[in-house]
Design a protein around this motif. Structure first.
Motif, PDB file in Angstrom:
ATOM      1  N   ASP A 103       0.847  -1.200   0.000  1.00  0.00           N
ATOM      2  CA  ASP A 103       0.000   0.000   0.000  1.00  0.00           C
ATOM      3  C   ASP A 103       0.881   1.249   0.000  1.00  0.00           C
ATOM      4  O   ASP A 103       1.227   1.775   1.060  1.00  0.00           O
ATOM      5  CB  ASP A 103      -0.895   0.021   1.250  1.00  0.00           C
ATOM      6  CG  ASP A 103      -1.958  -1.059   1.222  1.00  0.00           C
ATOM      7  OD1 ASP A 103      -2.957  -0.878   0.524  1.00  0.00           O
ATOM      8  OD2 ASP A 103      -1.769  -2.099   1.893  1.00  0.00           O
ATOM      9  N   ARG A 110     -11.651   6.800   6.546  1.00  0.00           N
ATOM     10  CA  ARG A 110     -10.835   6.659   5.349  1.00  0.00           C
ATOM     11  C   ARG A 110     -10.949   7.860   4.419  1.00  0.00           C
ATOM     12  O   ARG A 110     -10.324   7.875   3.355  1.00  0.00           O
ATOM     13  CB  ARG A 110     -11.172   5.342   4.630  1.00  0.00           C
ATOM     14  CG  ARG A 110     -11.038   4.138   5.551  1.00  0.00           C
ATOM     15  CD  ARG A 110     -10.980   2.823   4.826  1.00  0.00           C
ATOM     16  NE  ARG A 110      -9.671   2.582   4.250  1.00  0.00           N
ATOM     17  CZ  ARG A 110      -9.276   1.414   3.742  1.00  0.00           C
ATOM     18  NH1 ARG A 110     -10.099   0.390   3.746  1.00  0.00           N
ATOM     19  NH2 ARG A 110      -8.070   1.271   3.230  1.00  0.00           N
ATOM     20  N   HIS A 129     -11.323   1.912  -3.912  1.00  0.00           N
ATOM     21  CA  HIS A 129     -11.841   0.553  -3.727  1.00  0.00           C
ATOM     22  C   HIS A 129     -13.087   0.494  -4.589  1.00  0.00           C
ATOM     23  O   HIS A 129     -14.033   1.257  -4.321  1.00  0.00           O
ATOM     24  CB  HIS A 129     -12.182   0.273  -2.266  1.00  0.00           C
ATOM     25  CG  HIS A 129     -11.053   0.497  -1.307  1.00  0.00           C
ATOM     26  ND1 HIS A 129     -10.701   1.720  -0.814  1.00  0.00           N
ATOM     27  CD2 HIS A 129     -10.173  -0.384  -0.754  1.00  0.00           C
ATOM     28  CE1 HIS A 129      -9.675   1.606   0.008  1.00  0.00           C
ATOM     29  NE2 HIS A 129      -9.334   0.342   0.065  1.00  0.00           N
ATOM     30  N   ASP A 171     -10.402  -7.274  -1.768  1.00  0.00           N
ATOM     31  CA  ASP A 171      -9.786  -6.668  -0.593  1.00  0.00           C
ATOM     32  C   ASP A 171      -9.556  -7.784   0.434  1.00  0.00           C
ATOM     33  O   ASP A 171     -10.002  -8.924   0.266  1.00  0.00           O
ATOM     34  CB  ASP A 171     -10.636  -5.509  -0.046  1.00  0.00           C
ATOM     35  CG  ASP A 171      -9.791  -4.550   0.804  1.00  0.00           C
ATOM     36  OD1 ASP A 171      -8.667  -4.915   1.206  1.00  0.00           O
ATOM     37  OD2 ASP A 171     -10.249  -3.423   1.069  1.00  0.00           O
ATOM     38  N   GLU A 182      -8.509   3.373   8.522  1.00  0.00           N
ATOM     39  CA  GLU A 182      -9.501   2.324   8.332  1.00  0.00           C
ATOM     40  C   GLU A 182     -10.072   1.941   9.701  1.00  0.00           C
ATOM     41  O   GLU A 182      -9.344   1.942  10.695  1.00  0.00           O
ATOM     42  CB  GLU A 182      -8.839   1.095   7.677  1.00  0.00           C
ATOM     43  CG  GLU A 182      -9.833  -0.009   7.398  1.00  0.00           C
ATOM     44  CD  GLU A 182      -9.222  -1.224   6.706  1.00  0.00           C
ATOM     45  OE1 GLU A 182      -8.088  -1.133   6.215  1.00  0.00           O
ATOM     46  OE2 GLU A 182      -9.911  -2.265   6.685  1.00  0.00           O
TER      47      GLU A 182
HETATM   48  C1  BGC Z   1      -7.695  -2.184   2.958  1.00  0.00           C
HETATM   49  C2  BGC Z   1      -7.080  -1.914   1.612  1.00  0.00           C
HETATM   50  C3  BGC Z   1      -5.641  -2.341   1.597  1.00  0.00           C
HETATM   51  C4  BGC Z   1      -5.527  -3.783   2.026  1.00  0.00           C
HETATM   52  C5  BGC Z   1      -4.103  -4.311   1.986  1.00  0.00           C
HETATM   53  C6  BGC Z   1      -7.389  -3.573   3.491  1.00  0.00           C
HETATM   54  O1  BGC Z   1      -7.733  -3.664   4.816  1.00  0.00           O
HETATM   55  O2  BGC Z   1      -9.092  -2.005   2.888  1.00  0.00           O
HETATM   56  O3  BGC Z   1      -7.189  -0.561   1.305  1.00  0.00           O
HETATM   57  O4  BGC Z   1      -5.096  -2.152   0.319  1.00  0.00           O
HETATM   58  O5  BGC Z   1      -6.028  -3.901   3.331  1.00  0.00           O
HETATM   59  O6  BGC Z   1      -3.312  -3.738   2.939  1.00  0.00           O
END
Ligand code: BGC
Length: 765
Positions: A108, A166, A206, A284, A518
């Motif tokens: 990420d 987010r 997303h 995801d 998140e």
């Molecule tokens: C998140 C994504 C992220 C993925 C990998 C998920 O919890 O929603 O945005 O890319 O984790 O780290």
């Protein structure tokens, strides 16, 4: 290079000499290569390619990973961030697995890799496409140098509800601005060629509509009319895909009753058929398994079946494809073709990333590994400082409190004054707090011995231990939110004492970065009570009060707007944040940021987005009427509107002129306006062009951003700014979801924010 690569390459080469420049032939090479490879693959190996493993996740202990890769059971991994971590994994794939298919490595990289740039919402506040492109390009250079091939970015979820944590990862509320940035970011990550060693494949996320979760509560449902979807929420994903994004990450939410992960309409009809996407789709984290919790699958078998049939190529952090697909194929419930489609996309992405030609394209050779991955020389501090300065938004500046003078005594107070972790923002990739410049450090360096700087913490982020415990669950450096054990009263007393000795107070307050992340949705948008008590005490000293806000979402700042003499929104400004904020506070850089999202007065006003559809009883502040759409306890409209931001100089706009009162289809119209820097300093501002469709077959927004220009003017300088308006700017999705420009009248509005505008009218014939 193994036999298979040679076979594929040979097949490709046969075509090359005659038609070397034809893209059709290049594509054919790819298809031939992949078809050859797939012919040799067992079902087990194919399913292996659909697996994306989280390094360090509980799904797969590290010891087992190498074995699984060697057995051909893994397609790619994410979360490992050095060449030395990735090399043995790639070795296992290309030396030990039967078909020697390389892995890809993802991470990420949302706003930087080792150098952390401001969070995405902050970057959007710059409205500066060149600076944003540079930040993304540098992120790609740094990440690819650490052996990474793909980023799960850009995150382009339109967010109109700041309760959603987010919001900080996204680019704001406006489909046009977010789409422009999405395009720029994809192009910058991927560079001129995805095969280049310094290119990162962008997986836009997303998909789709994650920012519209009901009530701003993370992971909640999304229920939305098709017109709104097409008009306001889908354009940024489309822009990223049109810009060539190689990947799409599928959202965790449901859309009108169907989870995105099981949504055939979304992943096939819209993404593949309508938009022509040819790349890889990735679930995801654990999303396939979550189909049980959504209540659309009775068991893992049904979940895997729904996901593969809908078009989820790769399963992230999820055992279900591996466990269930063989049985589903055996029973005939899933067709070989459905698996093959997914495998083709995964192999296609690897082909595009140049990994078949050289699996070590980004891992390089051990001899070239950096001696210290965190070496200072690997950072891009100057560029990070530049991006950060451009991201800061001046919200208030009474009596020219800012810029501060570099003499006398300054009291720097607040829990975010010396917060090297928080300033990085969430999703800070491989960025290290010890390499970040806190505000305290930035001010110290800017002042040297020219002025006295007194520092006091003044308050904890919050006094609520329950909240601290919640926030520390997602700590990367244990624990993230560290409480000062002194009593709140003792901390405030110390801060007041410091303030009393000073000529001016700089209060660094807001949210810890873990509050804008998140799984952190809020019901309140207040600065936490502990800090508000501190601000009240500081205000009582009567000293000029400058707020330096750090936060990842719009906050409700009615109290602070009254209390403070100046307010600088700094978001989370990254590795060089402290330097950049000091540059602005002392006037070494004149702030030019503009809000990419409206700031409500209170959460009860949400949503406050500027481009809301027209209504039958609109509230008119000039002629307030009881039976109009309003909340009676407080003024209508946001505290700070979309597009708003001050400068240390003043700008005026005048003389909006249209080249014609009518616009023919396929012709253009010129809208021009005179921008003047009427103040004493050179400065930059953003001239924004909005369009209002006066009458249409469907309700249209009160206005919509359609263009903007960031312009630098010297003190006293003026310039005529031109915008070209075409039929495309007037198009919208009608009730049949056709994109049309209907004949009739339109208002052109040009302003330095979305509220205060000049207006002229024309007619589309
Ligand atoms: C998140 C994504 C992220 C993925 C990998 C998920 O919890 O929603 O945005 O890319 O984790 O780290």
């Amino acid at each position: 290079m193994n036999k298979l690569y040679l076979l594929g390459l040979l097949a490709s080469l046969l075509y090359l000499p005659a038609l070397a420049d034809s893209p059709r032939v290049a594509l054919q090479d790819k298809q031939i290569f992949i078809a050859n490879l797939m012919q040799q693959m067992t079902l087990e190996e194919k399913i292996g390619q659909l697996r994306l493993i989280s390094i360090g996740g509980e799904e797969m202990p590290k010891e087992r990973l190498i074995e699984e890769i060697a057995a051909g059971h893994v397609g790619g991994t994410f979360n490992s961030v050095t060449r030395t971590e990735n090399r043995p994994l790639q070795d296992a794939a290309v030396n030990s697995s039967r078909l020697k298919i390389p892995l890809f490595f993802a991470y990420d990289i949302v706003h930087g890799h080792r150098t952390i740039f401001p969070i995405s919402l902050a970057q959007a506040s710059s409205w500066d496409m060149q600076a944003i492109a540079k930040s993304a390009r540098i992120s790609a250079i740094e990440a690819s140098a650490d052996g990474i091939d793909m980023t799960f970015a850009p995150m382009v979820d339109i967010s109109r509800d700041p309760r959603w944590g987010r919001t900080s990862e996204g680019l704001g509320e406006d489909p046009y601005l977010v789409s422009r940035i999405a395009k720029v970011m994809v192009k910058a990550y991927q560079g001129d060629s995805l095969q280049a060693p310094d290119s990162l494949m962008a997986s836009v996320k997303h998909f789709a509509l994650y920012g519209a979760v009901e009530g701003g509560r993370d992971y909640n449902i999304v229920d939305m009319s098709p017109v709104r979807m097409y008009q306001a929420y889908l354009p940024p994903y489309r822009a990223a895909i049109d810009a060539g994004a190689g990947g799409v990450m599928i959202a965790l939410n449901s859309i009108n009753g169907t989870p995105a992960t099981a949504n055939t309409w979304l992943l096939q009809d819209l993404l593949r058929k309508d938009w022509g996407f040819k790349g890889i789709t990735i679930s995801d984290h654990g999303a396939i398994g979550e189909l049980l919790k959504h209540g659309v699958a009775r068991n893992g078998r049904e979940a895997a079946k729904l996901a593969i049939k809908a078009g989820v190529d790769m399963s992230m952090h999820d055992e279900l494809y591996r466990q269930e697909l063989p049985k589903l194929i055996a029973s005939g419930e899933v067709k070989q073709q459905e698996i093959d489609n997914a495998v083709r996309d995964v192999l296609g992405a690897k082909y595009d990333m140049g990994l078949f030609e050289d699996p070590y394209r980004r891992i390089g050779s051990a001899a070239d590994d950096p001696a210290d991955t965190n070496a200072e020389s690997r950072l891009h501090r100057a560029e990070a400082r530049d991006m950060a300065r451009r991201s800061l938004v001046l919200l208030k500046n009474e009596n020219q409190t800012l810029p501060l003078k570099k003499h006398g005594t300054i009291a720097l107070i607040g829990p975010l004054a010396d917060a090297p972790i928080d300033i990085l923002g969430s999703w800070a990739a491989a960025g290290l707090p010890r390499q970040s410049v806190s505000l305290l450090k930035g001010l110290r360096e800017a002042l040297g011995d020219q002025a006295q700087l007194i520092h006091a913490r003044g308050a904890n982020i919050t006094n609520d231990q329950r909240i601290v415990d919640y926030l520390n669950v997602i700590s990367f450096w244990e624990p993230e939110v560290v409480q000062d054990k002194r009593s709140p009263a003792a901390m405030i007393a110390e801060a007041v004492e410091a303030a009393e000795q000073a000529d001016v107070i700089v209060a660094a307050v807001g949210e810890s970065r873990s509050m804008s992340h998140e799984a952190v949705s809020r019901t309140s948008l207040d600065i936490p009570a502990s800090q508000r008590a501190l601000l009240a005490a500081l205000k009582a000293t009567g000293k000029p009060l400058v707020l330096v806000l750090m936060n990842g979402r719009p906050l409700a700042l009615q109290g602070e707007q009254e209390q403070a003499d100046a307010i600088l929104e700094t978001w989370f400004s990254g590795t060089e944040g402290g330097h950049a904020i000091a540059d602005v506070l002392f006037g070494d850089y004149n702030p030019s940021g503009k809000l990419p999202i409206s700031f409500p007065r209170s959460p009860g006003q949400i949503p406050t987005y500027y481009n809301h559809p027209r209504i039958g009883r609109p509230f008119n502040p000039e002629k307030p009427d009881h039976y109009t759409s309003q909340y009676f306890e407080e003024p209508n409209g946001p505290l700070y509107p979309f597009g708003y931001g001050l400068s240390y100089t003043e700008f005026s706009l005048s003389g909006l002129t249209l080249s014609s009162r009518t616009l023919q289809r396929n012709a253009t119209l010129d809208a021009s306006v005179t921008l003047k820097n009427t103040g004493q300093r050179d400065g930059e501002t953003v001239v924004q062009l909005y369009i209002q469709d006066i009458t249409a077959s469907l309700i249209r927004p009160v206005k919509e951003l359609k263009n903007f220009q960031k312009v630098m003017l010297k003190a006293g300088e003026e310039k005529i700014i031109h915008f070209t308006i075409t039929e495309d700017d007037l198009k919208f999705y009608n009730i049949h979801l056709e994109q049309v420009a209907e004949p009739g009248e339109f208002n052109v509005q040009i302003g330095l924010d979305s509220e205060t505008v000049q207006e002229q009218r024309f007619e589309l014939l």
